[in-house]
Design a protein around this motif. Structure first.
Motif, PDB file in Angstrom:
ATOM      1  N   PRO A  10       0.833  -1.211   0.000  1.00 54.25           N
ATOM      2  CA  PRO A  10       0.000   0.000   0.000  1.00 54.25           C
ATOM      3  C   PRO A  10       0.867   1.261   0.000  1.00 54.25           C
ATOM      4  O   PRO A  10       1.961   1.270   0.567  1.00 54.25           O
ATOM      5  CB  PRO A  10      -0.790  -0.097   1.306  1.00 54.25           C
ATOM      6  N   PRO A  11       0.369   2.319  -0.633  1.00 59.90           N
ATOM      7  CA  PRO A  11       1.123   3.579  -0.600  1.00 59.90           C
ATOM      8  C   PRO A  11       1.177   4.136   0.820  1.00 59.90           C
ATOM      9  O   PRO A  11       0.327   3.830   1.651  1.00 59.90           O
ATOM     10  CB  PRO A  11       0.320   4.494  -1.528  1.00 59.90           C
ATOM     11  N   ARG A  12       2.174   4.969   1.072  1.00 57.09           N
ATOM     12  CA  ARG A  12       2.333   5.568   2.405  1.00 57.09           C
ATOM     13  C   ARG A  12       1.444   6.799   2.525  1.00 57.09           C
ATOM     14  O   ARG A  12       1.362   7.601   1.608  1.00 57.09           O
ATOM     15  CB  ARG A  12       3.786   5.960   2.628  1.00 57.09           C
ATOM     16  N   PRO A  13       0.786   6.948   3.672  1.00 63.43           N
ATOM     17  CA  PRO A  13      -0.052   8.134   3.891  1.00 63.43           C
ATOM     18  C   PRO A  13       0.780   9.407   3.953  1.00 63.43           C
ATOM     19  O   PRO A  13       1.934   9.358   4.364  1.00 63.43           O
ATOM     20  CB  PRO A  13      -0.706   7.865   5.247  1.00 63.43           C
ATOM     21  N   GLY A 107      -7.058  10.898   6.918  1.00 59.21           N
ATOM     22  CA  GLY A 107      -6.494  11.736   5.870  1.00 59.21           C
ATOM     23  C   GLY A 107      -7.494  12.360   4.926  1.00 59.21           C
ATOM     24  O   GLY A 107      -7.135  12.725   3.802  1.00 59.21           O
ATOM     25  N   VAL A 108      -8.753  12.464   5.351  1.00 60.58           N
ATOM     26  CA  VAL A 108      -9.786  13.093   4.528  1.00 60.58           C
ATOM     27  C   VAL A 108     -10.511  14.154   5.351  1.00 60.58           C
ATOM     28  O   VAL A 108     -10.404  14.182   6.577  1.00 60.58           O
ATOM     29  CB  VAL A 108     -10.803  12.070   3.962  1.00 60.58           C
ATOM     30  N   THR A 109     -11.263  14.978   4.655  1.00 61.25           N
ATOM     31  CA  THR A 109     -12.015  16.045   5.303  1.00 61.25           C
ATOM     32  C   THR A 109     -13.503  15.709   5.286  1.00 61.25           C
ATOM     33  O   THR A 109     -13.944  14.848   4.511  1.00 61.25           O
ATOM     34  CB  THR A 109     -11.784  17.382   4.575  1.00 61.25           C
ATOM     35  N   PRO A 110     -14.307  16.375   6.128  1.00 59.55           N
ATOM     36  CA  PRO A 110     -15.757  16.140   6.091  1.00 59.55           C
ATOM     37  C   PRO A 110     -16.290  16.351   4.673  1.00 59.55           C
ATOM     38  O   PRO A 110     -15.846  17.242   3.952  1.00 59.55           O
ATOM     39  CB  PRO A 110     -16.305  17.186   7.065  1.00 59.55           C
ATOM     40  N   GLY A 111     -17.214  15.492   4.281  1.00 58.71           N
ATOM     41  CA  GLY A 111     -17.735  15.520   2.917  1.00 58.71           C
ATOM     42  C   GLY A 111     -16.991  14.573   1.994  1.00 58.71           C
ATOM     43  O   GLY A 111     -17.477  14.236   0.927  1.00 58.71           O
ATOM     44  N   SER A 112     -15.801  14.163   2.408  1.00 55.77           N
ATOM     45  CA  SER A 112     -14.992  13.250   1.595  1.00 55.77           C
ATOM     46  C   SER A 112     -14.776  11.908   2.282  1.00 55.77           C
ATOM     47  O   SER A 112     -13.904  11.137   1.873  1.00 55.77           O
ATOM     48  CB  SER A 112     -13.627  13.892   1.298  1.00 55.77           C
ATOM     49  N   VAL A 113     -15.538  11.621   3.323  1.00 58.68           N
ATOM     50  CA  VAL A 113     -15.382  10.362   4.049  1.00 58.68           C
ATOM     51  C   VAL A 113     -15.734   9.215   3.100  1.00 58.68           C
ATOM     52  O   VAL A 113     -16.735   9.269   2.381  1.00 58.68           O
ATOM     53  CB  VAL A 113     -16.259  10.338   5.318  1.00 58.68           C
ATOM     54  N   THR A 114     -14.906   8.193   3.108  1.00 60.13           N
ATOM     55  CA  THR A 114     -15.010   7.106   2.148  1.00 60.13           C
ATOM     56  C   THR A 114     -14.351   5.847   2.702  1.00 60.13           C
ATOM     57  O   THR A 114     -13.411   5.936   3.502  1.00 60.13           O
ATOM     58  CB  THR A 114     -14.317   7.505   0.821  1.00 60.13           C
ATOM     59  N   ALA A 115     -14.821   4.705   2.249  1.00 60.29           N
ATOM     60  CA  ALA A 115     -14.184   3.434   2.631  1.00 60.29           C
ATOM     61  C   ALA A 115     -12.722   3.411   2.215  1.00 60.29           C
ATOM     62  O   ALA A 115     -11.874   2.834   2.903  1.00 60.29           O
ATOM     63  CB  ALA A 115     -14.925   2.269   1.981  1.00 60.29           C
ATOM     64  N   PHE A 116     -12.412   4.046   1.095  1.00 63.36           N
ATOM     65  CA  PHE A 116     -11.043   4.032   0.597  1.00 63.36           C
ATOM     66  C   PHE A 116     -10.065   4.742   1.536  1.00 63.36           C
ATOM     67  O   PHE A 116      -8.866   4.554   1.433  1.00 63.36           O
ATOM     68  CB  PHE A 116     -10.971   4.667  -0.788  1.00 63.36           C
ATOM     69  N   ALA A 117     -10.573   5.566   2.464  1.00 65.10           N
ATOM     70  CA  ALA A 117      -9.705   6.316   3.381  1.00 65.10           C
ATOM     71  C   ALA A 117      -8.954   5.405   4.347  1.00 65.10           C
ATOM     72  O   ALA A 117      -7.960   5.835   4.938  1.00 65.10           O
ATOM     73  CB  ALA A 117     -10.513   7.351   4.148  1.00 65.10           C
ATOM     74  N   ILE A 118      -9.372   4.150   4.493  1.00 65.37           N
ATOM     75  CA  ILE A 118      -8.627   3.270   5.401  1.00 65.37           C
ATOM     76  C   ILE A 118      -7.210   3.022   4.891  1.00 65.37           C
ATOM     77  O   ILE A 118      -6.356   2.586   5.652  1.00 65.37           O
ATOM     78  CB  ILE A 118      -9.372   1.946   5.700  1.00 65.37           C
ATOM     79  N   VAL A 119      -6.944   3.342   3.633  1.00 65.75           N
ATOM     80  CA  VAL A 119      -5.579   3.256   3.114  1.00 65.75           C
ATOM     81  C   VAL A 119      -4.663   4.215   3.875  1.00 65.75           C
ATOM     82  O   VAL A 119      -3.450   3.994   3.940  1.00 65.75           O
ATOM     83  CB  VAL A 119      -5.547   3.522   1.587  1.00 65.75           C
TER      84      VAL A 119
END
Length: 180
Positions: A10-13, A107-119
């Motif tokens: 996985p890429p680094r945050p 690493g996301v802001t409100p409105g951009s919450v997503t399952a993909f953010a667990i990366v």
């Protein structure tokens, strides 16, 4: 990684949209992304839903009084019962996590919450729960870390993505029990 291990790392945050999509490519996860104006509510995404088939989502970043963090990715039409869900997960009562904690952990802001953010959570500080109703859709749609695009992948590939991050998918029913 050994010479015989071909599992993509996985890429680094913090992970960018481009790095996320490259990771999907490395995992051989088919994906399709549609750019659109930023959306902040489920209602604002009505046209996107009309143009993209599959399960559309709402994503909730929650915390309990003991600072346990949970990301719930649910089918947009699911009525998430926060009072019942915390009991189902064996946690304390939920409140919504604050914006600074969301950005720090996912690493996301409100409105951009997503399952993909667990990366962006390699330390697994955030427990990730997927709505079982969402998994009944062949295709699922999420923001690719920003709310100005929507990315479609298969529900099976969502599980592959989660496992590639060293997590075991946790599928639950966040709706209220009929008896409650």
């Amino acid at each position: 990684m050994s010479d015989t291990d071909t599992t993509p790392v996985p890429p680094r945050p913090p992970v960018s949209r481009e790095a996320l999509l490259r990771f999907f490519d490395a995992l051989e996860i088919a994906h399709s992304t549609v750019d659109h104006p930023p959306v902040f509510t489920v209602a604002e995404s009505d046209q996107i839903k009309a143009d993209m088939p599959g399960g559309h989502t709402k994503n909730l970043f929650l915390k309990d009084k003991k600072n346990n963090l949970v990301l719930v990715s649910a089918l947009q039409s699911t009525d998430v019962d926060l009072k019942g869900l915390h009991r189902k997960l064996g946690l304390g009562r939920f409140s919504f996590g604050k914006a600074d904690l969301l950005e720090e952990t996912l690493g996301v802001t409100p409105g951009s919450v997503t399952a993909f953010a667990i990366v962006n959570d390699p330390d697994k500080r955030v427990r990730f729960v997927i709505d079982k109703a969402l998994m009944e859709h062949e295709t699922v749609n999420f923001h690719p870390l920003r709310n100005d695009a929507t990315t479609a992948i298969s529900s099976a590939d969502l599980l592959r993505f989660v496992r590639a991050l060293g997590r075991e998918p946790e599928i639950a029913d966040p709706e209220a029990d009929p008896q409650s």
